[in-house]
Design a protein around this motif. Structure first.
Motif, PDB file in Angstrom:
ATOM      1  N   GLU A   7      -7.071  14.381  -4.645  1.00  0.00           N
ATOM      2  CA  GLU A   7      -6.597  13.052  -5.045  1.00  0.00           C
ATOM      3  C   GLU A   7      -7.014  12.744  -6.483  1.00  0.00           C
ATOM      4  O   GLU A   7      -6.198  12.314  -7.303  1.00  0.00           O
ATOM      5  CB  GLU A   7      -7.158  12.004  -4.079  1.00  0.00           C
ATOM      6  CG  GLU A   7      -6.791  10.575  -4.459  1.00  0.00           C
ATOM      7  CD  GLU A   7      -7.597   9.539  -3.673  1.00  0.00           C
ATOM      8  OE1 GLU A   7      -8.106   9.856  -2.595  1.00  0.00           O
ATOM      9  OE2 GLU A   7      -7.729   8.417  -4.187  1.00  0.00           O
ATOM     10  N   ILE A  11      -4.821  12.258 -10.058  1.00  0.00           N
ATOM     11  CA  ILE A  11      -4.949  11.102 -10.961  1.00  0.00           C
ATOM     12  C   ILE A  11      -5.346  11.569 -12.364  1.00  0.00           C
ATOM     13  O   ILE A  11      -4.740  11.179 -13.358  1.00  0.00           O
ATOM     14  CB  ILE A  11      -5.990  10.095 -10.420  1.00  0.00           C
ATOM     15  CG1 ILE A  11      -5.573   9.589  -9.032  1.00  0.00           C
ATOM     16  CG2 ILE A  11      -6.163   8.918 -11.379  1.00  0.00           C
ATOM     17  CD1 ILE A  11      -6.681   8.871  -8.275  1.00  0.00           C
ATOM     18  N   PHE A  15      -1.973  11.139 -14.293  1.00  0.00           N
ATOM     19  CA  PHE A  15      -1.769   9.701 -14.453  1.00  0.00           C
ATOM     20  C   PHE A  15      -2.866   8.981 -15.237  1.00  0.00           C
ATOM     21  O   PHE A  15      -2.967   7.766 -15.194  1.00  0.00           O
ATOM     22  CB  PHE A  15      -1.576   9.052 -13.074  1.00  0.00           C
ATOM     23  CG  PHE A  15      -0.378   9.607 -12.361  1.00  0.00           C
ATOM     24  CD1 PHE A  15       0.900   9.324 -12.827  1.00  0.00           C
ATOM     25  CD2 PHE A  15      -0.522  10.457 -11.274  1.00  0.00           C
ATOM     26  CE1 PHE A  15       2.021   9.861 -12.205  1.00  0.00           C
ATOM     27  CE2 PHE A  15       0.592  10.997 -10.634  1.00  0.00           C
ATOM     28  CZ  PHE A  15       1.868  10.702 -11.102  1.00  0.00           C
ATOM     29  N   VAL A  26      -7.083   2.973 -16.179  1.00  0.00           N
ATOM     30  CA  VAL A  26      -7.344   3.794 -14.992  1.00  0.00           C
ATOM     31  C   VAL A  26      -8.803   4.233 -14.932  1.00  0.00           C
ATOM     32  O   VAL A  26      -9.382   4.610 -15.947  1.00  0.00           O
ATOM     33  CB  VAL A  26      -6.429   5.044 -15.024  1.00  0.00           C
ATOM     34  CG1 VAL A  26      -6.844   6.066 -13.961  1.00  0.00           C
ATOM     35  CG2 VAL A  26      -4.967   4.641 -14.847  1.00  0.00           C
ATOM     36  N   GLY A  27      -9.405   4.231 -13.742  1.00  0.00           N
ATOM     37  CA  GLY A  27     -10.708   4.844 -13.551  1.00  0.00           C
ATOM     38  C   GLY A  27     -11.749   3.981 -12.880  1.00  0.00           C
ATOM     39  O   GLY A  27     -12.669   4.492 -12.253  1.00  0.00           O
ATOM     40  N   ASP A  28     -11.652   2.676 -13.006  1.00  0.00           N
ATOM     41  CA  ASP A  28     -12.655   1.810 -12.380  1.00  0.00           C
ATOM     42  C   ASP A  28     -12.070   1.203 -11.097  1.00  0.00           C
ATOM     43  O   ASP A  28     -10.986   1.565 -10.671  1.00  0.00           O
ATOM     44  CB  ASP A  28     -13.081   0.719 -13.376  1.00  0.00           C
ATOM     45  CG  ASP A  28     -14.559   0.361 -13.217  1.00  0.00           C
ATOM     46  OD1 ASP A  28     -14.972   0.099 -12.067  1.00  0.00           O
ATOM     47  OD2 ASP A  28     -15.286   0.362 -14.230  1.00  0.00           O
ATOM     48  N   ASP A  29     -12.809   0.268 -10.509  1.00  0.00           N
ATOM     49  CA  ASP A  29     -12.333  -0.350  -9.271  1.00  0.00           C
ATOM     50  C   ASP A  29     -11.144  -1.272  -9.511  1.00  0.00           C
ATOM     51  O   ASP A  29     -10.377  -1.559  -8.598  1.00  0.00           O
ATOM     52  CB  ASP A  29     -13.466  -1.127  -8.595  1.00  0.00           C
ATOM     53  CG  ASP A  29     -14.559  -0.171  -8.140  1.00  0.00           C
ATOM     54  OD1 ASP A  29     -14.215   0.824  -7.485  1.00  0.00           O
ATOM     55  OD2 ASP A  29     -15.735  -0.393  -8.477  1.00  0.00           O
ATOM     56  N   LEU A  87       0.879   2.159 -10.362  1.00  0.00           N
ATOM     57  CA  LEU A  87       1.699   3.096  -9.599  1.00  0.00           C
ATOM     58  C   LEU A  87       0.991   3.489  -8.302  1.00  0.00           C
ATOM     59  O   LEU A  87      -0.067   4.128  -8.338  1.00  0.00           O
ATOM     60  CB  LEU A  87       1.924   4.350 -10.459  1.00  0.00           C
ATOM     61  CG  LEU A  87       2.553   5.571  -9.785  1.00  0.00           C
ATOM     62  CD1 LEU A  87       3.986   5.269  -9.347  1.00  0.00           C
ATOM     63  CD2 LEU A  87       2.526   6.771 -10.738  1.00  0.00           C
ATOM     64  N   LEU A  89       1.350   5.850  -5.238  1.00  0.00           N
ATOM     65  CA  LEU A  89       2.107   7.063  -4.910  1.00  0.00           C
ATOM     66  C   LEU A  89       1.719   7.533  -3.521  1.00  0.00           C
ATOM     67  O   LEU A  89       0.529   7.750  -3.265  1.00  0.00           O
ATOM     68  CB  LEU A  89       1.670   8.175  -5.864  1.00  0.00           C
ATOM     69  CG  LEU A  89       2.495   8.560  -7.068  1.00  0.00           C
ATOM     70  CD1 LEU A  89       1.830   9.745  -7.755  1.00  0.00           C
ATOM     71  CD2 LEU A  89       3.918   8.915  -6.666  1.00  0.00           C
ATOM     72  N   LEU A 117       0.237   2.459 -18.189  1.00  0.00           N
ATOM     73  CA  LEU A 117      -0.155   2.591 -16.786  1.00  0.00           C
ATOM     74  C   LEU A 117      -1.647   2.284 -16.694  1.00  0.00           C
ATOM     75  O   LEU A 117      -2.470   2.981 -17.287  1.00  0.00           O
ATOM     76  CB  LEU A 117       0.133   4.006 -16.288  1.00  0.00           C
ATOM     77  CG  LEU A 117      -0.115   4.224 -14.792  1.00  0.00           C
ATOM     78  CD1 LEU A 117       0.870   3.425 -13.947  1.00  0.00           C
ATOM     79  CD2 LEU A 117      -0.026   5.705 -14.423  1.00  0.00           C
ATOM     80  N   GLY A 119      -3.373   1.646 -13.640  1.00  0.00           N
ATOM     81  CA  GLY A 119      -4.021   1.936 -12.365  1.00  0.00           C
ATOM     82  C   GLY A 119      -3.005   2.232 -11.291  1.00  0.00           C
ATOM     83  O   GLY A 119      -1.802   2.315 -11.562  1.00  0.00           O
ATOM     84  N   ASP A 121      -2.686   3.891  -6.912  1.00  0.00           N
ATOM     85  CA  ASP A 121      -3.299   4.383  -5.694  1.00  0.00           C
ATOM     86  C   ASP A 121      -2.572   5.667  -5.324  1.00  0.00           C
ATOM     87  O   ASP A 121      -1.380   5.811  -5.605  1.00  0.00           O
ATOM     88  CB  ASP A 121      -3.148   3.322  -4.591  1.00  0.00           C
ATOM     89  CG  ASP A 121      -4.202   3.480  -3.515  1.00  0.00           C
ATOM     90  OD1 ASP A 121      -5.217   4.169  -3.760  1.00  0.00           O
ATOM     91  OD2 ASP A 121      -4.009   2.909  -2.434  1.00  0.00           O
ATOM     92  N   THR A 122      -3.300   6.615  -4.734  1.00  0.00           N
ATOM     93  CA  THR A 122      -2.696   7.897  -4.389  1.00  0.00           C
ATOM     94  C   THR A 122      -3.059   8.218  -2.945  1.00  0.00           C
ATOM     95  O   THR A 122      -4.234   8.301  -2.611  1.00  0.00           O
ATOM     96  CB  THR A 122      -3.222   8.994  -5.337  1.00  0.00           C
ATOM     97  OG1 THR A 122      -2.994   8.569  -6.688  1.00  0.00           O
ATOM     98  CG2 THR A 122      -2.502  10.307  -5.104  1.00  0.00           C
TER      99      THR A 122
HETATM  100  P1  ADP Z   1     -10.393   2.800  -5.051  1.00  0.00           P
HETATM  101  O1  ADP Z   1     -11.063   3.722  -4.107  1.00  0.00           O
HETATM  102  O2  ADP Z   1     -11.278   1.792  -5.698  1.00  0.00           O
HETATM  103  O3  ADP Z   1      -9.113   2.241  -4.503  1.00  0.00           O
HETATM  104  P2  ADP Z   1      -9.030   4.978  -6.178  1.00  0.00           P
HETATM  105  O4  ADP Z   1      -9.846   6.137  -5.811  1.00  0.00           O
HETATM  106  O5  ADP Z   1      -7.837   4.679  -5.336  1.00  0.00           O
HETATM  107  O6  ADP Z   1      -9.956   3.724  -6.283  1.00  0.00           O
HETATM  108  O7  ADP Z   1      -8.535   5.127  -7.677  1.00  0.00           O
HETATM  109  C1  ADP Z   1      -9.405   5.467  -8.708  1.00  0.00           C
HETATM  110  C2  ADP Z   1      -8.840   4.988 -10.018  1.00  0.00           C
HETATM  111  O8  ADP Z   1      -7.623   5.686 -10.281  1.00  0.00           O
HETATM  112  C3  ADP Z   1      -8.485   3.504 -10.020  1.00  0.00           C
HETATM  113  O9  ADP Z   1      -8.735   3.001 -11.300  1.00  0.00           O
HETATM  114  C4  ADP Z   1      -7.010   3.493  -9.728  1.00  0.00           C
HETATM  115  O10 ADP Z   1      -6.385   2.363 -10.293  1.00  0.00           O
HETATM  116  C5  ADP Z   1      -6.554   4.791 -10.392  1.00  0.00           C
HETATM  117  N1  ADP Z   1      -5.387   5.428  -9.740  1.00  0.00           N
HETATM  118  C6  ADP Z   1      -5.290   5.912  -8.480  1.00  0.00           C
HETATM  119  N2  ADP Z   1      -4.077   6.455  -8.242  1.00  0.00           N
HETATM  120  C7  ADP Z   1      -3.385   6.295  -9.372  1.00  0.00           C
HETATM  121  C8  ADP Z   1      -2.056   6.614  -9.776  1.00  0.00           C
HETATM  122  N3  ADP Z   1      -1.181   7.230  -8.966  1.00  0.00           N
HETATM  123  N4  ADP Z   1      -1.675   6.292 -11.023  1.00  0.00           N
HETATM  124  C9  ADP Z   1      -2.535   5.667 -11.860  1.00  0.00           C
HETATM  125  N5  ADP Z   1      -3.772   5.342 -11.559  1.00  0.00           N
HETATM  126  C10 ADP Z   1      -4.204   5.639 -10.333  1.00  0.00           C
END
Ligand code: ADP
Ligand code: MG
Length: 323
Positions: A7, A11, A15, A26-29, A87, A89, A117, A119, A121-122
């Motif tokens: 996962e 990212i 992304f 992208v990268g924090d909570d 995004l 996904l 972009l 942030g 979720d994947t």
């Molecule tokens: P959390 O566990 O807090 O939900 P994630 O592990 O889902 O965090 O995501 C880690 C970081 O990566 C977050 O900043 C989130 O916004 C970003 N992120 C996750 N999936 C994607 C994506 N498909 N595109 C861009 N950013 C993403």
């Protein structure tokens, strides 16, 4: 050093890009944004499900483009300036070639419109793409569906029908030539969001919507929220050469007026604005065509060149209506 899980690998590889217009990307909570003074936040989300919104064999680069384009189109329809996207996904499996092509389609369009972009979720599951778009619009100046007035002209940008004709062809409902299909399907997969037009329409359009469900359904949405009716003239519709070949058949006409997926803007304006709008059309290089009028009453009727009502089968796309 810890190994990235698949996962985080997705990212990080596909992304994560610099986010110069965000406080934190992208990268924090969560991401962090600073809004400009005097602006309202415009925010909208759209989901695309494989098999419902796109054919499962779609080119991933086209899909990346489309996932963002339909959201940019919503910003355009509000007269907003898009800045940030998220995004979500859902993927059946990690296929890096597929993801690289998808990301290329997405980021090429994002760069064209200076959208970052910030942030997402994947997750794993049936292929589904959800994009949230955020932008700004001067306080009180947004283009809403509810502002149409009786006697306003109804306008549409670009030309309509090609995307729905491509879908009708794929479903075997009508036949396009190979060259026509190739051109029409690009309008389905790579619509042009009318972002500059939307912003230029602030103060000119009384109501606006982007055409996603189908022209008549979307005019209907303006009418319903404006508590008025409308007459649309079939002969006035801006058809591409492809659509012009199919408008005489019932199936072709229905695709054109009810099929949707055009992502052109449909808006209403006072007749005094005609000249300004024609100038704007020239300035932006975007055709603008008057297709009807807002009337007192309820509902949308379609009339032919003789002024008589034209029968309509399609009612626009509704996910929960019976097939
Ligand atoms: P959390 O566990 O807090 O939900 P994630 O592990 O889902 O965090 O995501 C880690 C970081 O990566 C977050 O900043 C989130 O916004 C970003 N992120 C996750 N999936 C994607 C994506 N498909 N595109 C861009 N950013 C993403
Ligand atoms: Mg998450």
């Amino acid at each position: 050093m810890t190994q990235d899980t698949p996962e985080f690998d997705v990212i990080a590889r596909h992304f994560t890009r610099p986010a110069p217009n965000a406080v934190l990307g992208v990268g924090d909570d969560s991401a962090l944004l600073q809004l400009s003074r005097g602006m309202e936040l415009a925010i909208s989300v759209d989901t695309m499900v494989s098999g419902t919104h796109f054919f499962p064999d779609v080119d991933p680069e086209n899909l990346g483009h489309k996932a963002l384009a339909v959201n940019l189109s919503d910003m355009a329809a509000m007269g907003a300036m898009p800045y940030w996207a998220m995004l979500a996904l859902t993927l059946p499996k990690v296929d890096h070639d597929w993801l690289a092509a998808f990301a290329k389609g997405f980021f090429d369009l994002a760069e064209e419109f200076d959208v970052t972009l910030i942030g997402g979720d994947t997750t794993r599951g049936p292929l589904t793409l959800t994009v949230t778009i955020m932008g700004e619009v001067p306080a009180g100046a947004s283009l809403r569906r509810s502002g149409a007035k009786a006697g306003n002209d109804i306008w549409v940008s670009g030309h309509i029908g090609d995307a729905a004709l491509a879908v009708a062809h794929r479903h075997g409902k009508l036949e396009l030539t190979e060259a026509d299909y190739r051109e029409a399907v690009m309008r389905l997969y790579e619509p042009t969001p009318r972002v500059a037009l939307g912003q230029a329409l602030r103060g000119l359009a009384t109501a606006a919507i982007d055409i996603s469900d189908g022209l008549l359904a979307d005019v209907g949405h303006i009418c319903k929220l404006s508590r008025l009716g409308a007459v649309v003239e079939l002969a006035a519709l801006p058809l591409s050469p492809i659509a012009a070949k199919h408008v005489a058949s019932d199936v072709g006409r229905n695709a054109i007026i009810a099929g949707g997926d055009d992502y052109e803007l449909c808006f209403t304006a006072h007749p005094n604005s005609r000249e300004v709008l024609m100038d704007l059309s020239k300035m932006l290089g975007v055709p603008l065509t008057r297709i009807g009028q807002v009337k007192r009453g309820k509902g949308v009727s379609l009339v032919g060149g003789d002024g008589k009502p034209v029968k309509i089968d399609g009612r626009g796309y509704d996910h929960f209506s019976a097939p």
